[in-house]
Enzyme design. Structure first.
Site, PDB file in Angstrom:
ATOM      1  N   ASP A   1      12.460  -3.668  -0.649  1.00 15.76           N
ATOM      2  CA  ASP A   1      12.153  -2.733  -1.726  1.00 15.76           C
ATOM      3  C   ASP A   1      13.409  -2.428  -2.535  1.00 15.76           C
ATOM      4  O   ASP A   1      14.164  -1.520  -2.226  1.00 15.76           O
ATOM      5  CB  ASP A   1      11.493  -1.441  -1.213  1.00 15.76           C
TER       6      ASP A   1
ATOM      7  N   TYR B   1      11.779  -1.068  -7.435  1.00 15.50           N
ATOM      8  CA  TYR B   1      10.506  -0.383  -7.699  1.00 15.50           C
ATOM      9  C   TYR B   1      10.041  -0.586  -9.147  1.00 15.50           C
ATOM     10  O   TYR B   1       9.330   0.250  -9.708  1.00 15.50           O
ATOM     11  CB  TYR B   1      10.586   1.117  -7.365  1.00 15.50           C
TER      12      TYR B   1
ATOM     13  N   ASN C   1       7.318  -4.931  -0.005  1.00 13.50           N
ATOM     14  CA  ASN C   1       6.082  -4.964  -0.794  1.00 13.50           C
ATOM     15  C   ASN C   1       6.343  -4.764  -2.286  1.00 13.50           C
ATOM     16  O   ASN C   1       5.613  -5.282  -3.130  1.00 13.50           O
ATOM     17  CB  ASN C   1       5.071  -3.932  -0.285  1.00 13.50           C
TER      18      ASN C   1
ATOM     19  N   HIS D   1      10.124  -6.220   6.717  1.00 14.93           N
ATOM     20  CA  HIS D   1       9.855  -5.015   5.929  1.00 14.93           C
ATOM     21  C   HIS D   1       8.834  -4.092   6.600  1.00 14.93           C
ATOM     22  O   HIS D   1       9.023  -2.897   6.691  1.00 14.93           O
ATOM     23  CB  HIS D   1       9.387  -5.378   4.523  1.00 14.93           C
TER      24      HIS D   1
ATOM     25  N   HIS E   1       1.471   3.734   5.960  1.00 17.61           N
ATOM     26  CA  HIS E   1       1.627   2.339   6.411  1.00 17.61           C
ATOM     27  C   HIS E   1       1.369   2.148   7.901  1.00 17.61           C
ATOM     28  O   HIS E   1       1.801   1.149   8.488  1.00 17.61           O
ATOM     29  CB  HIS E   1       3.015   1.794   6.072  1.00 17.61           C
TER      30      HIS E   1
ATOM     31  N   VAL F   1       8.758   2.964   5.881  1.00 18.35           N
ATOM     32  CA  VAL F   1       8.744   4.424   5.913  1.00 18.35           C
ATOM     33  C   VAL F   1      10.129   4.907   6.327  1.00 18.35           C
ATOM     34  O   VAL F   1      11.069   4.124   6.411  1.00 18.35           O
ATOM     35  CB  VAL F   1       7.638   4.983   6.833  1.00 18.35           C
ATOM     36  N   HIS F   2      10.254   6.184   6.588  1.00 21.28           N
ATOM     37  CA  HIS F   2      11.592   6.736   6.795  1.00 21.28           C
ATOM     38  C   HIS F   2      12.007   6.579   8.247  1.00 21.28           C
ATOM     39  O   HIS F   2      11.452   5.769   8.964  1.00 21.28           O
ATOM     40  CB  HIS F   2      11.626   8.159   6.268  1.00 21.28           C
TER      41      HIS F   2
HETATM   42 FE   LIG Z   1       7.978  -0.824   1.179  1.00 24.76          FE
END
Ligand SMILES: [Fe+2]
Length: 445
Positions: A174, A177, A211, A296, A306, A334-335
């Protein structure tokens, strides 16, 4: 330094400079940059610190279109040790990617390089990694979902100021964006390239696709995925026998790093599957004790966001990871989250044994998708916290993995709201081959 014949292009700016490893072993480097209005110089000059012997490499450039956007000239140039890879240079590697030229990149050495030669000259420098081997310490930074928000800038600044000094970035996907802007506004790719140049021009970033690199937009006629990524970023995939830039391997110091593609086919008989099957036997834990996998979409994620998206790939590959003693998986999406040493490989469709269990031969899974994205923090988590999850915290940040020797790695996660040197989560990893003891504490202390 100005060559008379190049004066015509004097105001062509060479921007968005980024470097990545250019071969399997770490003796080659790919330099990429963009010129906007005219093609400019495709020359890279480089020289070893304390040496006045200038070496040259020529790159090639190409433009691409995306809907109503036309890119600048995107240049890629590989600096490599032609002596070692002479045969491959002509026959196999990079032939369609770039022109480049002889040079002898030595391990563990500082080089300077210049782009925009004779025009708007810009000089940067980088350090080559130590020769692959089990006992030279190496420190890697980890960033994912960087984006281009205020948080993104804080993350990168914290990484740069971290006293642990990462020597390369393992980027888990990523980038810009751009796909979240109207018609995937590809100017956002350019802006992102300028934003990260302050780091990507000086140390290699090892790229994983996420993604947001899919850029699949059939409504605007863009039916082939990954086009902006493919044009702007290079990976050394051919040197590990891969047929696509999205999955590949590199050695870097005492690590063997396998990059997987969550958004390319990975089922049985697919190119990625066939490649990975061939790849694991090449890993020699005596030469490179640490086997790191980047991807990812995380297999073990307990965020609501997700959740279980990595499950199909897990079903395909988890057994291989265990058999081949993968030490750690870094992913994005995610985080922050860190798993216990767990596996879920007993399940065989009929036996009903389908929960992750503690497994000393299994790797640890670390999610580090917290660079700064544009979607904001996703804080909703599966409750209660599943047993496989050892630590989770929805904050922006980066991580540093200090690989000390063949047995020990110190991992620290650094949150943006803390000082640069503060650890939000830490852990000592013990090598799955050299020191396979329990490194998966049940508490967070
Ligand atoms: Fe992502």
């Amino acid at each position: 330094m100005i060559c008379p014949e190049l004066r015509f292009f004097i105001w062509v700016f060479h921007k968005k400079v980024h470097i990545t490893q250019g071969d399997l072993e770490g003796k080659a480097l790919i330099v990429s940059w963009v010129t906007q209005k005219a093609r400019g110089s495709n020359l890279v000059l480089y020289w070893k610190e304390h040496s006045n012997k200038m070496l040259k490499a020529h790159g090639k450039s190409k433009k691409y279109n995306f809907y109503n956007y036309t890119s600048g000239h995107i240049h890629h140039c590989t600096i490599r040790n032609l002596e070692v890879h002479h045969h491959h240079y002509h026959n196999l590697f990079y032939h369609s990617v770039s022109d480049f030229v002889v040079l002898f990149l030595q391990y563990d050495t500082k080089y300077y390089y210049m782009v925009g030669v004779g025009q708007t000259e810009r000089t940067f420098w980088f350090l080559t990694p130590p020769k692959p081997g089990p006992d030279v310490p190496y420190t890697v930074g980890l960033i994912g979902e960087l984006g281009q928000s205020f948080d993104s800038n804080i993350t990168l600044t914290h990484y740069e100021n971290n006293p642990l000094k990462g020597q390369t970035i393992l980027f888990v996907g990523d980038f810009s964006y751009a796909d979240t802007y109207p018609n995937h506004d590809n100017n956002r790719w350019d802006i992102w390239g300028r934003f990260v140049e302050r780091s990507t021009a000086y140390q290699p970033w090892i790229w994983t696709v996420g993604n947001h690199e899919l850029d699949f937009a059939p409504q605007t006629g863009e039916t082939k995925p990954f086009q902006p990524f493919k044009h702007r970023y290079r990976t050394p995939h051919r040197s590990s026998g891969s047929t696509e830039p999205f999955w590949y391997s590199i050695k870097r110091g005492l690590a063997y790093i396998i990059v997987l593609a969550s958004y390319s086919a990975y089922g049985k008989y697919t190119p990625q599957y066939m490649w990975l099957e061939q790849e694991f036997p090449k890993v020699n834990k005596t030469e490179t004790p640490w086997l790191i996998v980047l991807m990812h979409s995380m297999w073990y994620n307990s965020y609501d966001y997700h959740y279980m998206e990595g499950e199909t790939m897990r079903a395909m590959y988890e057994l291989w990871f265990i058999k081949n003693k993968v030490d750690v998986i870094f992913a994005g999406y995610v985080h922050g989250e860190r798993s216990e040493c767990i596996s879920n490989i007993a399940y065989n469709l009929v036996n009903g044994i389908c929960s992750p269990v503690k497994d000393l031969s299994a790797p640890v899974y670390i999610t580090i998708g917290d660079g700064g994205n544009l979607e904001g923090l996703s804080t909703i988590m599966t409750e209660p916290q599943p047993k496989y999850s050892a630590f989770r915290d929805a904050s922006f940040g980066h991580a540093i993995s200090s690989i000390k020797n063949r047995t020990h790695t110190y991992y620290g996660w650094h949150r943006n709201q803390d000082g640069c040197a503060v650890d939000g989560d830490t852990m000592w990893f013990f090598n799955r081959f050299w020191h396979p003891i329990d490194d998966s504490p049940d508490d967070d202390s």
